[in-house]
Design an enzyme around this catalytic site. Structure first.
Site, PDB file in Angstrom:
ATOM      1  N   CYS A 137       0.502   3.430   3.287  1.00 24.58           N
ATOM      2  CA  CYS A 137       0.973   2.972   4.591  1.00 24.58           C
ATOM      3  C   CYS A 137       2.323   3.615   4.918  1.00 24.58           C
ATOM      4  O   CYS A 137       3.133   3.877   4.009  1.00 24.58           O
ATOM      5  CB  CYS A 137       1.098   1.444   4.601  1.00 24.58           C
ATOM      6  SG  CYS A 137      -0.477   0.583   4.889  1.00 24.58           S
ATOM      7  N   GLN A 183      -9.259  13.534   0.470  1.00 23.15           N
ATOM      8  CA  GLN A 183      -8.505  14.455  -0.371  1.00 23.15           C
ATOM      9  C   GLN A 183      -8.993  15.883  -0.173  1.00 23.15           C
ATOM     10  O   GLN A 183     -10.086  16.119   0.357  1.00 23.15           O
ATOM     11  CB  GLN A 183      -8.640  14.073  -1.844  1.00 23.15           C
ATOM     12  CG  GLN A 183      -8.132  12.687  -2.190  1.00 23.15           C
ATOM     13  CD  GLN A 183      -8.183  12.412  -3.680  1.00 23.15           C
ATOM     14  OE1 GLN A 183      -7.612  13.150  -4.483  1.00 23.15           O
ATOM     15  NE2 GLN A 183      -8.869  11.340  -4.063  1.00 23.15           N
ATOM     16  N   HIS A 192      -6.711   2.052   2.004  1.00 19.53           N
ATOM     17  CA  HIS A 192      -6.183   2.725   3.198  1.00 19.53           C
ATOM     18  C   HIS A 192      -7.043   3.952   3.472  1.00 19.53           C
ATOM     19  O   HIS A 192      -7.226   4.795   2.595  1.00 19.53           O
ATOM     20  CB  HIS A 192      -4.726   3.148   2.977  1.00 19.53           C
ATOM     21  CG  HIS A 192      -4.045   3.582   4.246  1.00 19.53           C
ATOM     22  ND1 HIS A 192      -3.039   2.857   4.835  1.00 19.53           N
ATOM     23  CD2 HIS A 192      -4.240   4.652   5.039  1.00 19.53           C
ATOM     24  CE1 HIS A 192      -2.625   3.473   5.936  1.00 19.53           C
ATOM     25  NE2 HIS A 192      -3.363   4.576   6.075  1.00 19.53           N
ATOM     26  N   HIS A 215      -8.431   7.273   3.755  1.00 21.15           N
ATOM     27  CA  HIS A 215      -7.877   8.575   3.399  1.00 21.15           C
ATOM     28  C   HIS A 215      -8.940   9.424   2.708  1.00 21.15           C
ATOM     29  O   HIS A 215      -9.965   8.924   2.250  1.00 21.15           O
ATOM     30  CB  HIS A 215      -6.665   8.423   2.477  1.00 21.15           C
ATOM     31  CG  HIS A 215      -7.017   7.966   1.085  1.00 21.15           C
ATOM     32  ND1 HIS A 215      -7.356   6.660   0.786  1.00 21.15           N
ATOM     33  CD2 HIS A 215      -7.083   8.646  -0.100  1.00 21.15           C
ATOM     34  CE1 HIS A 215      -7.620   6.548  -0.506  1.00 21.15           C
ATOM     35  NE2 HIS A 215      -7.460   7.742  -1.073  1.00 21.15           N
ATOM     36  N   CYS A 252       0.840  -1.201   0.000  1.00 19.31           N
ATOM     37  CA  CYS A 252       0.000   0.000   0.000  1.00 19.31           C
ATOM     38  C   CYS A 252       0.873   1.248   0.000  1.00 19.31           C
ATOM     39  O   CYS A 252       1.705   1.435   0.887  1.00 19.31           O
ATOM     40  CB  CYS A 252      -0.922   0.006   1.220  1.00 19.31           C
ATOM     41  SG  CYS A 252      -1.782   1.570   1.481  1.00 19.31           S
ATOM     42  N   HIS A 302      -3.785   0.612   8.291  1.00 15.59           N
ATOM     43  CA  HIS A 302      -4.409   0.356   6.995  1.00 15.59           C
ATOM     44  C   HIS A 302      -5.872  -0.057   7.136  1.00 15.59           C
ATOM     45  O   HIS A 302      -6.647   0.076   6.188  1.00 15.59           O
ATOM     46  CB  HIS A 302      -3.614  -0.758   6.292  1.00 15.59           C
ATOM     47  CG  HIS A 302      -4.027  -1.051   4.891  1.00 15.59           C
ATOM     48  ND1 HIS A 302      -3.747  -0.217   3.822  1.00 15.59           N
ATOM     49  CD2 HIS A 302      -4.720  -2.114   4.366  1.00 15.59           C
ATOM     50  CE1 HIS A 302      -4.223  -0.752   2.713  1.00 15.59           C
ATOM     51  NE2 HIS A 302      -4.819  -1.892   3.007  1.00 15.59           N
ATOM     52  N   SER A 334      -9.504   4.054  -5.055  1.00 19.28           N
ATOM     53  CA  SER A 334      -8.483   3.188  -5.660  1.00 19.28           C
ATOM     54  C   SER A 334      -7.565   2.547  -4.637  1.00 19.28           C
ATOM     55  O   SER A 334      -6.745   1.693  -4.983  1.00 19.28           O
ATOM     56  CB  SER A 334      -7.641   3.993  -6.663  1.00 19.28           C
ATOM     57  OG  SER A 334      -7.001   5.079  -6.011  1.00 19.28           O
ATOM     58  N   PHE A 379     -34.043   7.613 -16.182  1.00 19.15           N
ATOM     59  CA  PHE A 379     -34.837   8.796 -15.832  1.00 19.15           C
ATOM     60  C   PHE A 379     -33.994   9.810 -15.073  1.00 19.15           C
ATOM     61  O   PHE A 379     -34.100  11.019 -15.305  1.00 19.15           O
ATOM     62  CB  PHE A 379     -36.050   8.380 -14.986  1.00 19.15           C
ATOM     63  CG  PHE A 379     -36.985   9.513 -14.668  1.00 19.15           C
ATOM     64  CD1 PHE A 379     -37.995   9.874 -15.547  1.00 19.15           C
ATOM     65  CD2 PHE A 379     -36.852  10.231 -13.483  1.00 19.15           C
ATOM     66  CE1 PHE A 379     -38.850  10.934 -15.254  1.00 19.15           C
ATOM     67  CE2 PHE A 379     -37.695  11.285 -13.175  1.00 19.15           C
ATOM     68  CZ  PHE A 379     -38.709  11.631 -14.072  1.00 19.15           C
ATOM     69  N   ASN A 400      -0.714  15.432  -3.670  1.00 21.94           N
ATOM     70  CA  ASN A 400      -1.038  14.311  -4.552  1.00 21.94           C
ATOM     71  C   ASN A 400      -0.020  14.208  -5.693  1.00 21.94           C
ATOM     72  O   ASN A 400       0.274  15.200  -6.362  1.00 21.94           O
ATOM     73  CB  ASN A 400      -2.454  14.504  -5.116  1.00 21.94           C
ATOM     74  CG  ASN A 400      -3.021  13.238  -5.711  1.00 21.94           C
ATOM     75  OD1 ASN A 400      -2.323  12.474  -6.370  1.00 21.94           O
ATOM     76  ND2 ASN A 400      -4.306  13.021  -5.496  1.00 21.94           N
ATOM     77  N   GLU A 403     -25.072  26.325  -4.578  1.00 23.41           N
ATOM     78  CA  GLU A 403     -25.590  26.427  -3.213  1.00 23.41           C
ATOM     79  C   GLU A 403     -25.419  27.843  -2.671  1.00 23.41           C
ATOM     80  O   GLU A 403     -26.344  28.398  -2.065  1.00 23.41           O
ATOM     81  CB  GLU A 403     -24.859  25.431  -2.311  1.00 23.41           C
ATOM     82  CG  GLU A 403     -25.204  23.976  -2.573  1.00 23.41           C
ATOM     83  CD  GLU A 403     -24.604  23.029  -1.554  1.00 23.41           C
ATOM     84  OE1 GLU A 403     -24.996  21.860  -1.550  1.00 23.41           O
ATOM     85  OE2 GLU A 403     -23.756  23.471  -0.752  1.00 23.41           O
ATOM     86  N   ASN A 460     -13.806   9.531  -0.735  1.00 23.65           N
ATOM     87  CA  ASN A 460     -14.490   8.438  -1.423  1.00 23.65           C
ATOM     88  C   ASN A 460     -14.168   7.164  -0.675  1.00 23.65           C
ATOM     89  O   ASN A 460     -13.011   6.760  -0.612  1.00 23.65           O
ATOM     90  CB  ASN A 460     -14.030   8.315  -2.875  1.00 23.65           C
ATOM     91  CG  ASN A 460     -14.461   9.502  -3.710  1.00 23.65           C
ATOM     92  OD1 ASN A 460     -15.532  10.050  -3.521  1.00 23.65           O
ATOM     93  ND2 ASN A 460     -13.607   9.909  -4.638  1.00 23.65           N
ATOM     94  N   HIS A 487     -22.042  16.650   3.173  1.00 21.47           N
ATOM     95  CA  HIS A 487     -22.921  15.736   2.454  1.00 21.47           C
ATOM     96  C   HIS A 487     -22.336  14.335   2.528  1.00 21.47           C
ATOM     97  O   HIS A 487     -21.152  14.131   2.224  1.00 21.47           O
ATOM     98  CB  HIS A 487     -23.020  16.130   0.977  1.00 21.47           C
ATOM     99  CG  HIS A 487     -23.681  17.445   0.717  1.00 21.47           C
ATOM    100  ND1 HIS A 487     -25.041  17.607   0.685  1.00 21.47           N
ATOM    101  CD2 HIS A 487     -23.155  18.678   0.471  1.00 21.47           C
ATOM    102  CE1 HIS A 487     -25.339  18.871   0.417  1.00 21.47           C
ATOM    103  NE2 HIS A 487     -24.204  19.543   0.295  1.00 21.47           N
TER     104      HIS A 487
END
Length: 386
Positions: free
Chosen positions: A57, A173, A169, A171, A54, A118, A166, A349, A79, A187, A158, A331
């Protein structure tokens, strides 16, 4: 047609999202339809504490060749495959047609490892460790927000392969951009419109936005808390924060998490007590998600707040920036619908007309409320299970 009284738990209807000015079609009668569609593979629940392969890690080499620090707490780094690049950037070429405009975007992207282990998601972290994640969100929000040309810091996570993660571990962003992205901008536009056009009852006890103007989210969350037992949309609440399935929810078990005692525009304006309460309710929400289907519950989490942070030491009432109309909120958009293996798809739809849901927000909130605040992996087995 038979003359019957409208029942929102039975009859199809539309609900308006005032933050986006868009509708969602609610079709509660469709919850009984059989499912013969795609079934997701089981979510991995047993991960090692350390994975030598990973790249997140501690001490491991990342995909781009750099080595991750041997960190012992929450850790962030730029990143290696950022979606946007630092300024200055080249100017856009002349548009070949008014409908084909190009707008350059600069900025930076950070990866935030929640914990060196992890196998510990937010739902499995101790509250003090979640508090460290919040501290890191604040640090990046302030640091990036003060950089020349940065106008918005979008913090998100995510979780789960079905949400495009992907690397398992734990995390998140932070993408810092020279523009305010479309959804937060929409908004903010609707928050401003509400503040400038709405006349509120002077006797209302709902918190107010800057300069005493009405705040859409202050008034909405005040209403939800005041009718908590009648509406049935509140999932969890503590002294400063409330988690609820919003009236206009699109995703089956969507949650809106926000402070309700006062108007707060950004995470840097939270008091120590409010940050502690933030960590506590994050723990409750993520545990209940995992407990719903006894799995590591997938979701996308995003923080929406004021586009650019104020300078340190500036109080809210000293800052007359219109952007302070923003009300800090999170959210949670999770895809799971019926079980750990059946997800909601936004197709057909939803893509061609408008979002649609079957399970009502009230039914979803009830199911989440019924979940324990003790993670299912930590629950003591009954004597029958032993």
């Amino acid at each position: 047609m038979e003359d019957t009284e409208f029942d929102p738990s039975t009859h199809p209807h539309r609900r308006l999202n005032p933050l986006t000015n868009e509708h969602v079609l609610v079709s509660p009668h469709r919850t009984k339809r059989p499912w013969l569609g795609q079934v997701e593979p089981p979510q991995t629940t047993k991960l090692p504490e350390f994975d030598p392969d990973c790249y997140l890690c501690p001490g491991n080499t990342r995909a781009g060749g750099k080595q991750t620090d041997k960190y012992e707490s929450t850790f962030a780094f730029e990143n290696d495959f950022a979606a946007v690049l630092p300024p200055p950037g080249p100017a856009a070429p002349p548009s070949p047609h008014p409908l084909l405009a190009t707008e350059p975007v600069q900025g930076g992207c950070d990866v935030i490892c929640f914990h060196p282990r992890h196998d510990l998601t937010l739902a499995r972290l101790a509250i003090p460790d979640i508090r460290k994640v919040i501290n890191e969100w604040v640090r990046i929000y302030l640091l990036r927000g003060r950089q020349e040309g940065i106008n918005y810091v979008q913090i998100f996570e995510n979780k789960g392969a079905m949400m495009g993660c992907s690397n398992p571990h734990p995390h998140g962003q932070a993408w810092s951009l020279s523009v305010v992205p479309s959804l937060p901008a929409t908004e903010i536009k609707n928050l401003k419109n509400y503040a400038s056009t709405t006349i509120t009852d002077p006797s209302s006890s709902a918190p107010r936005g800057p300069h005493g103007r009405p705040c859409l989210l202050c008034e909405y969350v005040h209403f939800e808390v005041s009718v908590e037992h009648e509406s049935g949309r509140v999932v969890a609440k503590n002294d400063h924060w409330v988690a609820l399935v919003p009236w206009w929810a699109i995703w089956p078990f969507e949650i809106l998490l926000l402070p309700y005692k006062r108007h707060i525009s950004n995470i840097a304006s939270l008091t120590t007590e409010e940050k502690d309460a933030f960590a506590q309710i994050m723990s409750i929400v993520t545990k209940r998600y995992d407990n719903l289907f006894s799995c590591s519950f997938a979701y996308s989490l995003g923080i929406h707040q004021r586009p650019t942070p104020r300078a340190e030491g500036t109080s809210e009432d000293q800052d007359d920036d219109d952007e302070d109309i923003s009300h800090l909120h999170l959210h949670f958009d999770p895809p799971l619908l019926r079980s750990a293996s059946v997800r909601k798809f936004l197709v057909g739809f939803e893509l061609m007309a408008e979002p649609q849901r079957d399970l009502t927000p009230e039914q979803a909130a009830q199911r989440l409320r019924s979940c324990s605040e003790v993670h299912y992996l930590d629950a003591i087995p009954s004597s029958e299970e032993k």
